[in-house]
Design a protein around this motif. Structure first.
Motif, PDB file in Angstrom:
ATOM      1  N   ARG A  42       0.743  -1.440  -0.091  1.00 20.92           N
ATOM      2  CA  ARG A  42      -0.081   0.054  -0.099  1.00 20.92           C
ATOM      3  C   ARG A  42       0.973   1.186   0.075  1.00 20.92           C
ATOM      4  O   ARG A  42       2.138   1.217   0.308  1.00 20.92           O
ATOM      5  CB  ARG A  42      -0.926  -0.079   1.134  1.00 20.92           C
ATOM      6  CG  ARG A  42      -2.158  -1.252   0.971  1.00 20.92           C
ATOM      7  CD  ARG A  42      -2.389  -1.434   2.612  1.00 20.92           C
ATOM      8  NE  ARG A  42      -1.532  -1.971   3.394  1.00 20.92           N
ATOM      9  CZ  ARG A  42      -1.789  -1.919   4.571  1.00 20.92           C
ATOM     10  NH1 ARG A  42      -2.538  -1.268   5.077  1.00 20.92           N
ATOM     11  NH2 ARG A  42      -0.747  -2.314   5.467  1.00 20.92           N
ATOM     12  N   ARG A  43       0.379   2.500  -0.374  1.00 20.36           N
ATOM     13  CA  ARG A  43       0.997   3.656  -0.392  1.00 20.36           C
ATOM     14  C   ARG A  43       1.432   4.008   0.797  1.00 20.36           C
ATOM     15  O   ARG A  43       0.722   3.945   1.950  1.00 20.36           O
ATOM     16  CB  ARG A  43       0.261   4.554  -1.211  1.00 20.36           C
ATOM     17  CG  ARG A  43      -0.367   4.292  -2.625  1.00 20.36           C
ATOM     18  CD  ARG A  43      -1.108   5.509  -3.485  1.00 20.36           C
ATOM     19  NE  ARG A  43      -1.160   5.035  -4.763  1.00 20.36           N
ATOM     20  CZ  ARG A  43      -2.115   4.103  -5.371  1.00 20.36           C
ATOM     21  NH1 ARG A  43      -2.660   3.444  -4.244  1.00 20.36           N
ATOM     22  NH2 ARG A  43      -1.884   3.864  -6.607  1.00 20.36           N
ATOM     23  N   GLY A  44       2.479   4.640   0.993  1.00 19.31           N
ATOM     24  CA  GLY A  44       3.055   5.062   2.239  1.00 19.31           C
ATOM     25  C   GLY A  44       3.574   4.003   3.033  1.00 19.31           C
ATOM     26  O   GLY A  44       3.778   4.254   4.377  1.00 19.31           O
ATOM     27  N   THR A 196       8.803   6.517   1.959  1.00 17.23           N
ATOM     28  CA  THR A 196       7.376   6.148   2.025  1.00 17.23           C
ATOM     29  C   THR A 196       6.653   7.140   2.962  1.00 17.23           C
ATOM     30  O   THR A 196       5.389   7.509   2.668  1.00 17.23           O
ATOM     31  CB  THR A 196       7.202   4.761   3.090  1.00 17.23           C
ATOM     32  OG1 THR A 196       7.797   4.883   4.406  1.00 17.23           O
ATOM     33  CG2 THR A 196       8.198   3.876   2.314  1.00 17.23           C
ATOM     34  N   ARG A 197       7.307   7.934   3.975  1.00 22.08           N
ATOM     35  CA  ARG A 197       6.574   8.910   4.907  1.00 22.08           C
ATOM     36  C   ARG A 197       6.318  10.312   3.962  1.00 22.08           C
ATOM     37  O   ARG A 197       5.350  10.802   3.952  1.00 22.08           O
ATOM     38  CB  ARG A 197       7.387   9.130   6.104  1.00 22.08           C
ATOM     39  CG  ARG A 197       7.317   7.860   6.954  1.00 22.08           C
ATOM     40  CD  ARG A 197       7.829   8.109   8.309  1.00 22.08           C
ATOM     41  NE  ARG A 197       9.128   8.260   8.203  1.00 22.08           N
ATOM     42  CZ  ARG A 197      10.041   7.447   8.398  1.00 22.08           C
ATOM     43  NH1 ARG A 197       9.463   6.031   8.738  1.00 22.08           N
ATOM     44  NH2 ARG A 197      11.498   7.199   8.471  1.00 22.08           N
ATOM     45  N   THR A 198       7.738  10.622   3.355  1.00 24.78           N
ATOM     46  CA  THR A 198       7.574  11.936   2.736  1.00 24.78           C
ATOM     47  C   THR A 198       7.010  12.064   1.449  1.00 24.78           C
ATOM     48  O   THR A 198       6.440  13.125   0.790  1.00 24.78           O
ATOM     49  CB  THR A 198       9.198  12.445   2.724  1.00 24.78           C
ATOM     50  OG1 THR A 198       9.799  11.492   1.811  1.00 24.78           O
ATOM     51  CG2 THR A 198       9.718  12.381   3.884  1.00 24.78           C
ATOM     52  N   ARG A 199       7.031  10.865   0.590  1.00 20.99           N
ATOM     53  CA  ARG A 199       6.460  11.013  -0.689  1.00 20.99           C
ATOM     54  C   ARG A 199       5.302   9.940  -0.792  1.00 20.99           C
ATOM     55  O   ARG A 199       4.757   9.794  -1.938  1.00 20.99           O
ATOM     56  CB  ARG A 199       7.677  10.495  -1.701  1.00 20.99           C
ATOM     57  CG  ARG A 199       8.734  11.386  -1.966  1.00 20.99           C
ATOM     58  CD  ARG A 199       9.972  11.158  -2.640  1.00 20.99           C
ATOM     59  NE  ARG A 199       9.247  10.940  -3.945  1.00 20.99           N
ATOM     60  CZ  ARG A 199       9.940  10.920  -5.155  1.00 20.99           C
ATOM     61  NH1 ARG A 199      11.326  11.082  -4.909  1.00 20.99           N
ATOM     62  NH2 ARG A 199       9.457  10.630  -6.315  1.00 20.99           N
ATOM     63  N   ASN A 200       4.832   9.436   0.156  1.00 20.83           N
ATOM     64  CA  ASN A 200       3.664   8.260   0.128  1.00 20.83           C
ATOM     65  C   ASN A 200       3.890   7.368  -0.960  1.00 20.83           C
ATOM     66  O   ASN A 200       2.993   6.784  -1.606  1.00 20.83           O
ATOM     67  CB  ASN A 200       2.376   9.125  -0.208  1.00 20.83           C
ATOM     68  CG  ASN A 200       1.204   8.294   0.153  1.00 20.83           C
ATOM     69  OD1 ASN A 200       1.147   7.858   1.278  1.00 20.83           O
ATOM     70  ND2 ASN A 200      -0.027   8.616  -0.586  1.00 20.83           N
ATOM     71  N   LEU A 201       5.218   6.886  -0.925  1.00 17.52           N
ATOM     72  CA  LEU A 201       5.673   5.778  -1.937  1.00 17.52           C
ATOM     73  C   LEU A 201       5.187   4.516  -1.454  1.00 17.52           C
ATOM     74  O   LEU A 201       5.206   4.332  -0.025  1.00 17.52           O
ATOM     75  CB  LEU A 201       7.129   5.822  -2.123  1.00 17.52           C
ATOM     76  CG  LEU A 201       7.617   6.522  -3.350  1.00 17.52           C
ATOM     77  CD1 LEU A 201       9.266   6.273  -3.262  1.00 17.52           C
ATOM     78  CD2 LEU A 201       7.141   5.901  -4.649  1.00 17.52           C
ATOM     79  N   ALA A 202       4.765   3.586  -2.254  1.00 16.64           N
ATOM     80  CA  ALA A 202       4.551   2.064  -1.769  1.00 16.64           C
ATOM     81  C   ALA A 202       5.914   1.586  -2.159  1.00 16.64           C
ATOM     82  O   ALA A 202       6.424   1.551  -2.933  1.00 16.64           O
ATOM     83  CB  ALA A 202       3.425   1.495  -2.644  1.00 16.64           C
ATOM     84  N   VAL A 203       6.734   0.795  -0.784  1.00 16.66           N
ATOM     85  CA  VAL A 203       7.794   0.213  -1.121  1.00 16.66           C
ATOM     86  C   VAL A 203       7.843  -1.300  -1.075  1.00 16.66           C
ATOM     87  O   VAL A 203       7.115  -1.626   0.229  1.00 16.66           O
ATOM     88  CB  VAL A 203       8.788   0.681  -0.151  1.00 16.66           C
ATOM     89  CG1 VAL A 203      10.288   0.072  -0.235  1.00 16.66           C
ATOM     90  CG2 VAL A 203       9.196   2.145  -0.461  1.00 16.66           C
TER      91      VAL A 203
END
Lengths: 263, 275
Positions: A42-44, A196-203
């Motif tokens: 999931r995102r973030g 993940t926190r700053t760009r809401n990336l899913a990793v």
């Protein structure tokens, strides 16, 4: 899934998952490498795909990046089915491979420009993004150097910068810290967690190193081609009854037939 | 920062430019590769041809307007040899890149596999054309007479033959999984391909000495690449040879695209796991 996990779903993972692996199986010449694997990223969220050598992580990684197509099951990136949509479904995906993938004879800038063109960026836009990404990774001053002159940690940073250049929604990293010393590993792990926190990336971070997983990370444990546990790191530890993640991992991957205590 | 939003033609154009310019950059940075590509045919031209010039007489034959010496005869064959080696070297680097990683960056682009492979093939052909022109200039400096118009008219022919030989290499690279296996394949392919052709001797000479070998030469697409180049270098067209080259290109390229197909390709069937 624990209540804490469910609560986290609501907070950080609203909307469709950025990456869905849905009942995927894969075999090489009759030998099953993945068996009915399903999970979401999931995102973030930082999702660690944890498994011992031979668990099927690299096979799964190859399917997610479409080096091979999954013949059974589906993989969806930002809602788009890889098999149905084809290569264009890879557009929202950033990838860091386990093997070094930079051209040693070219400079950092030339390597990143090459990738940027493959993603359809203009030279002007690419240069702006390259400088911004390298700045964030404290690599801006190395932009004109040949990759051959960089150490392993710096090369890895360039590959992470490259994976982020086209502003992807999902980034998958396959054993990205292999061969790096402990401080460099820690820097890279922390940086990816920050993303993940700053760009809401899913990793999706595949690894066999437990110390790369931080409290609160999502966890998918793969063993002999099957998922043997999913949830947050704390949730998996609690469900196995082990004192810590090391113990939980040992219990989950000790079962000879791949059956697990926690699912 | 926003993700890129570009039209499909722009995406394809930029990716194509990226793939070709990377190959040219690599070529410029790897001077050893350039010099070895140049030295190999020059050794044949200066040493081998010097010896054969004395013993091998050549009658007038198309496309040559008059009697020629042996060193003039083998120049088109050596141009084809440059392209053959370049095609094999490109495929070798594809196997290496696939094993070591950088090919994966290409294959995980959001573009169809066929387009990526055609672009890569075109990039390799550009490099082989640069190498061939460098060789032709040195040959002229060594006293080989080539009509100046030939430098222009050979260009489209070199593009076609370069693509064909690159496609052969690409198909090979799609079937070979490990780098160490590829060296043997290269030797197995390069030497028969080169020697069973009209690159070093006219085919009628071969027919006189060994009929079966002559037939094999007739079946070898490389023979037609050499003949197409020979005519192109003298501002003439050998339509039959060009047709064979074009058909061979289509067949081998189709095979390579199949070989690299993520669903059905050779690598999918052969791959053995990793983790």
């Amino acid at each position: 899934m624990s209540e804490a996990d469910a609560a986290r779903d609501g907070a950080a993972g609203s909307g469709a998952p950025a990456l869905e692996v849905d009942r995927v199986s894969f075999a090489y010449a009759g030998r099953k490498a993945l068996d009915d694997v399903s999970f979401t990223v999931r995102r973030g969220r930082f999702t660690a795909l944890l498994g011992p050598n031979g668990a099927g992580k690299t096979t799964l990684f190859s399917l997610i990046t479409r080096l091979f197509d999954a013949r059974e099951g589906a993989i969806r990136i930002a809602g788009r089915d890889l098999a149905k949509t084809g290569a264009s479904a890879l557009a929202p995906l950033g990838v860091v491979f386990q093997q070094p993938t930079l051209d040693l004879d070219l400079t950092v800038r030339q390597n990143l420009r090459y990738f940027a063109r493959l993603r359809g960026l203009s030279v002007k836009d690419a240069d702006r993004r390259i400088e911004a990404q390298l700045e964030r990774l404290a690599m801006a001053e190395r932009i004109g150097e040949k990759v051959r002159a960089l150490n392993g940690g710096h090369r890895r940073r360039v590959e992470i910068a490259r994976a982020l250049l086209h502003d992807p929604e999902v980034v998958v990293l396959d054993e990205a810290t292999v061969g790096l010393d402990v401080p460099t590993r820690r820097t890279i792990v922390d940086h990816v967690h920050d993303l993940t926190r700053t760009r809401n990336l899913a990793v999706l971070w595949t690894t066999h190193l437990i110390d790369e997983i931080l409290p609160g990370d999502d966890l998918v444990v793969l063993h002999r081609g099957r998922i043997v546990a999913t949830g947050t790191a704390e949730g998996v530890v609690a469900e196995t009854g082990a004192p810590d993640l090391d113990g939980a991992f040992a219990r989950l991957t000790r079962a000879p037939d791949g059956e697990a205590a926690a699912r | 920062m926003m993700p890129p939003s570009v039209s499909t033609p722009t995406l394809y154009r930029r990716a194509f430019v990226g793939i070709v310019s990377r190959e040219l950059l690599r070529f410029l940075k790897q001077r050893e590769r350039f010099f070895s590509a140049l030295v190999r045919p020059l050794v044949w031209l200066v040493i081998f041809a010097a010896g054969f010039r004395a013993v091998l007489g050549l009658p007038i034959q198309p496309p040559y307007p008059t009697y020629i010496t042996y060193d003039v005869y083998i120049v088109p064959g050596l141009v084809a040899m440059i392209q053959l080696f370049n095609g094999m070297q490109s495929s070798l680097s594809m196997v290496y890149d696939r094993e070591m990683g950088s090919m994966r960056v290409l294959l995980t682009s959001p573009l169809p596999r066929w387009f990526l492979l055609v672009s890569k093939l075109f990039a390799g052909t550009c490099v082989s054309i640069l190498q061939a022109y460098a060789f032709l200039l040195v040959a002229v400096a060594l006293g080989i007479k080539i009509p100046w118009m030939g430098f222009l008219t050979i260009l489209p022919v070199m593009a076609l033959t370069g693509l064909m030989l690159g496609a052969v290499g690409m198909l090979l690279s799609s079937t070979v999984r490990q780098l160490e296996n590829f060296a043997g394949v290269m030797n197995f392919v390069i030497f028969p391909t080169f020697f069973l052709s009209s690159a070093l001797y006219p085919l009628w000479k071969m027919r006189e000495s060994n009929y079966i070998v002559w037939q094999l030469c007739q079946l070898n697409p490389f023979t037609y690449a050499v003949e197409a180049l020979r005519f192109g270098l003298y501002a003439k067209v050998n339509g039959f040879a060009l047709s064979i080259v074009a058909v061979t290109l289509v067949v081998f390229l189709a095979g390579a695209i199949f070989g690299y197909n993520p669903s059905r390709g050779f690598q999918v069937r052969k791959s053995g796991g990793g983790e």
